[in-house]
Design an enzyme around this catalytic site. Structure first.
Site, mmCIF file in Angstrom:
data_model
loop_
_atom_site.group_PDB
_atom_site.id
_atom_site.type_symbol
_atom_site.label_atom_id
_atom_site.label_comp_id
_atom_site.label_asym_id
_atom_site.label_seq_id
_atom_site.Cartn_x
_atom_site.Cartn_y
_atom_site.Cartn_z
ATOM 1 N N ALA A 67 0.847 -1.194 0.000
ATOM 2 C CA ALA A 67 0.000 0.000 0.000
ATOM 3 C C ALA A 67 0.884 1.247 0.000
ATOM 4 C CB ALA A 67 -0.883 -0.017 1.239
ATOM 5 N N GLY A 115 -0.403 -4.980 0.909
ATOM 6 C CA GLY A 115 -1.690 -4.814 0.233
ATOM 7 C C GLY A 115 -1.743 -5.576 -1.081
ATOM 8 N N GLU A 118 -2.634 -9.005 -0.342
ATOM 9 C CA GLU A 118 -4.062 -9.085 0.030
ATOM 10 C C GLU A 118 -4.955 -9.072 -1.206
ATOM 11 O OE1 GLU A 118 -5.189 -7.384 4.056
ATOM 12 O OE2 GLU A 118 -3.722 -5.937 3.342
ATOM 13 N N GLU A 140 3.417 -6.569 7.216
ATOM 14 C CA GLU A 140 2.802 -5.470 7.988
ATOM 15 C C GLU A 140 3.261 -5.426 9.444
ATOM 16 O OE1 GLU A 140 1.243 -7.327 5.803
ATOM 17 O OE2 GLU A 140 -0.122 -6.127 4.589
ATOM 18 N N LYS A 406 49.330 2.116 10.953
ATOM 19 C CA LYS A 406 48.420 2.371 9.837
ATOM 20 C C LYS A 406 49.090 3.286 8.809
ATOM 21 C CE LYS A 406 44.142 1.695 12.536
ATOM 22 N NZ LYS A 406 43.625 0.415 12.126
ATOM 23 N N ASN A 499 30.168 5.391 17.703
ATOM 24 C CA ASN A 499 30.939 5.228 18.938
ATOM 25 C C ASN A 499 30.904 6.487 19.794
ATOM 26 O OD1 ASN A 499 31.514 2.624 18.406
ATOM 27 N ND2 ASN A 499 33.524 3.013 17.501
HETATM 28 P P1 NAI Z 1 42.712 -7.764 15.755
HETATM 29 O O1 NAI Z 1 43.724 -7.579 16.796
HETATM 30 O O2 NAI Z 1 41.751 -8.871 15.861
HETATM 31 O O3 NAI Z 1 43.438 -7.904 14.326
HETATM 32 C C1 NAI Z 1 44.444 -7.058 13.877
HETATM 33 C C2 NAI Z 1 45.322 -7.877 12.942
HETATM 34 O O4 NAI Z 1 46.182 -6.961 12.277
HETATM 35 C C3 NAI Z 1 46.186 -8.905 13.642
HETATM 36 O O5 NAI Z 1 45.999 -10.171 13.045
HETATM 37 C C4 NAI Z 1 47.597 -8.403 13.409
HETATM 38 O O6 NAI Z 1 48.527 -9.462 13.243
HETATM 39 C C5 NAI Z 1 47.433 -7.630 12.137
HETATM 40 N N1 NAI Z 1 48.459 -6.613 11.909
HETATM 41 C C6 NAI Z 1 49.090 -5.829 12.791
HETATM 42 N N2 NAI Z 1 49.949 -5.023 12.155
HETATM 43 C C7 NAI Z 1 49.849 -5.291 10.844
HETATM 44 C C8 NAI Z 1 50.496 -4.813 9.674
HETATM 45 N N3 NAI Z 1 51.413 -3.855 9.746
HETATM 46 N N4 NAI Z 1 50.158 -5.336 8.493
HETATM 47 C C9 NAI Z 1 49.237 -6.315 8.399
HETATM 48 N N5 NAI Z 1 48.618 -6.824 9.477
HETATM 49 C C10 NAI Z 1 48.903 -6.314 10.684
HETATM 50 O O7 NAI Z 1 41.972 -6.355 15.644
HETATM 51 P P2 NAI Z 1 40.509 -6.044 15.120
HETATM 52 O O8 NAI Z 1 39.563 -6.085 16.246
HETATM 53 O O9 NAI Z 1 40.247 -6.824 13.902
HETATM 54 O O10 NAI Z 1 40.653 -4.502 14.720
HETATM 55 C C11 NAI Z 1 41.259 -4.092 13.516
HETATM 56 C C12 NAI Z 1 40.919 -2.637 13.261
HETATM 57 O O11 NAI Z 1 39.504 -2.502 13.167
HETATM 58 C C13 NAI Z 1 41.347 -1.687 14.356
HETATM 59 O O12 NAI Z 1 41.724 -0.480 13.763
HETATM 60 C C14 NAI Z 1 40.098 -1.502 15.180
HETATM 61 O O13 NAI Z 1 40.070 -0.289 15.875
HETATM 62 C C15 NAI Z 1 39.060 -1.520 14.105
HETATM 63 N N6 NAI Z 1 37.727 -1.903 14.544
HETATM 64 C C16 NAI Z 1 37.543 -2.896 15.460
HETATM 65 C C17 NAI Z 1 36.272 -3.255 15.850
HETATM 66 C C18 NAI Z 1 36.078 -4.343 16.844
HETATM 67 O O14 NAI Z 1 34.982 -4.452 17.388
HETATM 68 N N7 NAI Z 1 37.063 -5.182 17.097
HETATM 69 C C19 NAI Z 1 35.081 -2.589 15.298
HETATM 70 C C20 NAI Z 1 35.381 -1.615 14.267
HETATM 71 C C21 NAI Z 1 36.664 -1.281 13.947
#
Ligand code: NAI
Length: 708
Positions: A67, A115, A118, A140, A406, A499
């Protein structure tokens, strides 16, 4: 007004009504279209030459998408009697299909919902196309309603009460195969053969007259023993209560109407449907869910409007941890070839395994589907060197949360990827401009922020840095759309959108513990409000170390109002990192790893305790929600997102803010800015985090709302 329904004839004696709404992608049942249908039915009724009617759509892939919800919204404040009339009108109009002196057949290709379903169920017969886009359903309840144009009357008569209860109270659509199995459709054929099959059916029905027998049968109450009805009522109600936790009244109301109407004739069952519908129409939950529908619809349209110059043929993912795995698996699930890399070989190996398991996860099996794992495996390539990402159109970095790490990753990538490739970070806290500062081409750099667990969370924040180009943004939107996520555009700033709003809520929960409230009491108030889990439990799920780290960023950005609790730091130092460590605020030392209260937490709390107060549930709710709301007003002032609708969609999709509240700001509008100011006055002693913002004061003074 241009016409939607065209009447024509097949072989002289079969009339067809074809719906094709001008200038629209889908057919919608507006009041104008219903008027047209009425006129056609008036003419058909008196046409002695017609031996059968086919209702079909001129839009391949869509029969009728429901609808016109904008008309619904316009009637939300209508009187009860008007709502009953509105329902009655549609129901009686559709019922006329059963009264025509010839057989009526709906020829359905594609979406047939609400709808539209229906209208189809009011025909004598339905034939569906076997196309994968065919969906038949009554969604619905997702809008806080139930089918109100006779759907609850005819569906149980045609497919049986059990099937009707499942379809109508669950709101999920069925595909062509399921429609045939449950008797909703007589047969399924290829889209090209749909009309021929309908013509054939009309001829058969005219010979057998079986549709007339069915009409007689449907005109009577449904035969079912009291015991069977009672059993169905109790089991279905139990299931619904477990699913809705009392927050969504429509499914239970639908169940009552279905069961109540089953012992009545169609006319009386229809009246019951209309009367009960008036109880739901315009209710707070109905309004909130309509808002969520429009938020989602707006998001889809915005996403579709982005035109990207780059097509995503392959994606690189750096970091094979929790998030890298989730992102890579989202890619290969959508057939995007993905190259994944990790600095640690063992992490890469574990990561690959987990990506494939997640990508081939099958809900019915509650685990990976091996055939699917084998099919998807060729799409995933482990890369020992980032060199192997040189052909990727998009590289997403999900390595550790350290700016230096990073920055090195992106400087290296700049040397490797093509000039058109887009580079993205999944950072949760580091400002995009800070990471962009060391890049030679910052215009192709942005944030694509996923939520954990990626498989379940539909939101991605697309974060624009000062120098990010429109092209890069468009590519990110196209990518999000390809992996079936809902993207919202966010300007870079501490905590981005979700966040930033989540943190005040979580920090306040810890404050409440220090004021003597039990963790379970805090969580209970939040879940009663409708949050999927309480904030204390959320700490444990996210990880206290991760939360503490994010908290530091927020304290640094807003030292005047953000609390950094020493309690969380103490727990981290003691290794109580949350669920992953077996204990955090709760402990998980049981078979099912359920959260259980932990007496060992008490000394940690006692160390920082600010006293013991007896807080009522309302006060706990205010304390959790108001700091989040105030932060949302600041986010709007800083134009972190375009408007209130982005805030609400972000929170619903990012943290599961309860849809039946319509969103944080939608909810605030229902409370009213003036009332919120009054509440805030009560908490002034707690510090600047409860100070009303200018935006809120202005809304209260002018009697306006966040949603204008
Ligand atoms: P994690 O610790 O599970 O994984 C990170 C991985 O990156 C590890 O396997 C590590 O060996 C690898 N690593 C470190 N240095 C590296 C490099 N120079 N080159 C390639 N690999 C490398 O961390 P997670 O939780 O996966 O987080 C990853 C990113 O995502 C972070 O920036 C975090 O803030 C972000 N993030 C995390 C969330 C979460 O809930 N865990 C949610 C959203 C974002």
């Amino acid at each position: 007004m241009p016409e939607t329904i065209t009447r024509s004839n097949i072989s002289g004696q079969i009339a067809t009504l074809t719906l094709d709404m001008p200038d629209k992608g889908a057919n919608i049942l507006s009041s104008h279209v219903l008027n047209e249908l009425e006129e056609h039915l008036d003419n058909l009724k008196n046409d002695r030459d017609v031996k059968g009617l086919i209702i079909s759509s001129g839009k391949p892939g869509t029969f009728i998408a429901g609808a016109d919800l904008r008309e619904f919204v316009a009637s939300l404040d209508a009187d009860r009697a008007d709502i009953v009339d509105l329902c009655r009108r549609g129901r009686l109009l559709f019922a006329r299909l059963h009264e025509l002196p010839f057989v009526t057949v709906a020829a359905i290709d594609g979406i047939c919902v609400g709808g539209g379903a229906e209208l189809a169920i009011a025909c004598d017969r339905r034939i569906v196309s076997d196309s994968s886009s065919t969906q038949f359903g009554f969604p619905e309840v997702k809008l806080g309603l139930f089918p109100g144009w006779g759907g609850t009357v005819w569906t149980p008569r045609i497919v049986g009460l059990y099937n009707a209860v499942e379809m109508i109270t669950g709101g999920e659509s069925v595909d062509a195969g399921q429609a045939v199995t449950m008797g909703l459709a007589t047969e399924s054929v290829s889209p090209e053969k749909l009309l021929d099959a309908a013509v054939h059916m009309i001829k058969q029905e005219n010979e057998s007259g079986s549709f007339l027998k069915d009409r007689e049968r449907w005109a009577r109450p449904i035969t079912m023993s009291e015991t069977e009805l009672g059993f169905l009522g109790v089991t279905a109600a139990g299931f619904i209560e477990q699913q809705t936790k009392g927050h969504y009244p429509a499914p239970l109301a639908a169940l009552e109407v279905l069961i109540g109407g089953s012992s009545l004739d169609p006319q009386a069952a229809g009246e019951l449907e209309s009367e009960e519908m008036a109880n739901l129409f315009g209710s707070p939950v109905n309004r909130a869910l309509l808002n969520v529908f429009f938020l989602t619809d707006r998001n889809k349209k915005q996403t579709a409007a982005y035109q990207s110059a780059t097509t995503i043929e392959s994606v690189g993912v750096i970091g094979a941890g929790v998030m890298g795995q989730g992102i890579a698996s989202a890619n290969i699930r959508r057939q995007i070839p993905t190259v994944i890399n990790d600095a640690a070989d063992d992490a890469l190996q574990r990561g690959i395994q987990s990506v494939l398991e997640q990508a081939s996860y099958n809900r019915d099996l509650k685990g990976p589907d091996v055939e699917q794992t084998i099919a998807l495996a060729p799409l995933l390539s482990p890369a020992l060197e980032t060199e192997e990402m040189k052909h990727c159109d998009l590289v997403i970095e999900a390595a550790v949360e350290r700016a230096d790490v990073k920055k090195t990753i992106f400087s290296n990538l700049e040397e490797i990827v093509s000039s058109t490739a887009v580079l993205a970070t999944n950072t949760s806290t580091i400002p995009i401009d800070e990471l962009a500062s060391s890049l030679s081409y910052p215009e192709r750099f942005l944030g694509i922020h996923f939520f954990n667990p990626v498989r379940k969370m539909p939101l991605v924040e697309i974060i624009r840095g000062t120098k990010t180009s429109d092209d890069a943004i468009a590519t990110a939107f196209a990518y999000a759309k390809k992996i079936k996520k809902s993207p919202i555009l966010v300007r870079s700033g501490p905590g981005f959108l979700v966040n930033r709003l989540l943190l005040p809520y979580m920090s306040e929960a810890v404050e409440l513990l220090l004021e003597g409230v039990e963790p379970r009491a805090v969580d209970r108030v939040a879940t009663r409000f409708g949050m999927p889990m309480g904030p204390i439990r959320l700490y444990d799920v996210v990880g206290l170390d991760v939360a503490a780290y994010a908290g530091k960023t927020m304290v640094a950005a807003f030292p005047d109002r953000v609390l950094q609790s020493p309690l969380v730091e103490d727990l981290v130092a003691a290794g109580r990192l949350g669920q992953k460590a077996g204990h955090g605020f709760y402990h998980y030392r049981n078979k099912k790893r359920r959260a259980e209260s932990d007496a060992a937490l008490n000394p940690f709390i006692d160390k920082h305790k600010k006293g013991v107060r007896d807080l009522r549930a309302e006060e706990i709710q205010d304390r959790l929600m108001l700091p989040m709301l105030l932060e949302a007003t600041r986010v709007l002032d800083e134009q972190i997102v375009e408007n209130a609708r982005d805030v609400d969609l972000g929170l619903i999709l990012g943290i599961g803010f309860p849809p039946f509240r319509g969103g944080l700001l939608f909810w605030a509008d229902t409370v009213g800015a003036g009332e919120i100011l009054k509440k805030l006055e009560r908490y002034q002693g707690l510090g600047p985090r409860y100070e009303p913002t200018e935006r809120l004061v202005q809304l209260a003074e002018t009697g306006s709302k966040f949603y204008d």
